[in-house]
Design a protein around this motif. Structure first.
Motif, mmCIF file in Angstrom:
data_model
loop_
_atom_site.group_PDB
_atom_site.id
_atom_site.type_symbol
_atom_site.label_atom_id
_atom_site.label_comp_id
_atom_site.label_asym_id
_atom_site.label_seq_id
_atom_site.Cartn_x
_atom_site.Cartn_y
_atom_site.Cartn_z
ATOM 1 N N GLU A 122 0.821 -1.114 0.045
ATOM 2 C CA GLU A 122 0.066 -0.165 0.025
ATOM 3 C C GLU A 122 0.868 1.220 -0.107
ATOM 4 N N ILE A 163 -7.150 2.979 -6.885
ATOM 5 C CA ILE A 163 -6.483 1.796 -6.508
ATOM 6 C C ILE A 163 -6.039 1.609 -5.175
ATOM 7 N N ASN A 164 -5.281 2.571 -4.643
ATOM 8 C CA ASN A 164 -4.793 2.868 -3.403
ATOM 9 C C ASN A 164 -5.634 2.654 -2.201
ATOM 10 N N GLY A 166 -8.741 1.578 -2.642
ATOM 11 C CA GLY A 166 -8.955 0.036 -2.422
ATOM 12 C C GLY A 166 -8.025 -0.869 -1.687
ATOM 13 N N GLN A 167 -6.820 -0.605 -1.844
ATOM 14 C CA GLN A 167 -6.015 -1.292 -1.061
ATOM 15 C C GLN A 167 -6.230 -0.952 0.535
#
Length: 182
Positions: A122, A163-164, A166-167
């Motif tokens: 992350e 995306i990050n 979501g991580q």
């Protein structure tokens, strides 16, 4: 030359494929590290930085949604450039704030400012998110490219941010599931 056990150990260090036996590798039973050790969980729950992160994350997401709408509006209509630019700058400043406070939180909980094992990937992806947002600021400040290039750069930064985010949501879910299991 790398061969035999040395190569196997190097591959094993980076191998995260859950289908190893299907790929022809022998089955290795590895117990995954819990996201938080009991001591880390106590530090996480005791630090005020956890609450700061809990407040900043949804604020940043709200700023992202508003800015995304303004950027898309500008790209679609050619209107509202100033609002779109200002919103990306605000989004970037909020990102810097959450990254700095996140580093402090990580230091308190894990003893490292960045790249603690529990959040290594992350943090790696966060560096890409920061780089893209910072590139946007540079493009805006130094007039690199036209405004459409700058807005598309902002959208690339936003895609990386999603995306990050979501991580981190995934890790939050894992933490809750692990806490429920203990």
């Amino acid at each position: 030359m790398l061969s035999g056990p040395v190569l196997d150990r190097l591959i094993a260090a980076v191998d995260s494929c859950p289908y190893g036996t299907s790929a022809g590798r022998t089955h290795r039973q590895r117990t995954p590290r819990p996201l938080y050790t009991p001591e880390e969980r106590v530090r996480r729950d005791a630090t005020p930085w956890t609450m700061v992160q809990g407040i900043l994350a949804p604020v940043q997401f709200l700023v992202f949604l508003v800015s995304l709408g303004l950027v898309l509006n500008y790209l679609a209509t050619g209107q509202g450039l100033w609002a779109a630019e200002a919103s990306v700058v605000v989004k970037t400043l909020v990102l810097y704030t959450i990254m700095i406070t996140g580093c402090v939180w990580e230091r308190v909980v894990f003893g490292k400012y960045l790249f603690a094992p529990s959040f290594f990937w992350e943090d790696v992806f966060s560096m890409l998110v920061l780089a893209l947002h910072t590139a946007y600021l540079g493009a805006l400040l130094f007039a690199w490219g036209d405004t459409y290039f700058q807005m598309w750069l902002a959208l690339a930064a936003y895609a990386a941010y999603v995306i990050n985010a979501g991580q981190f949501v995934w890790k939050l879910r894992i933490a809750r599931l692990q806490a429920r299991g203990t």
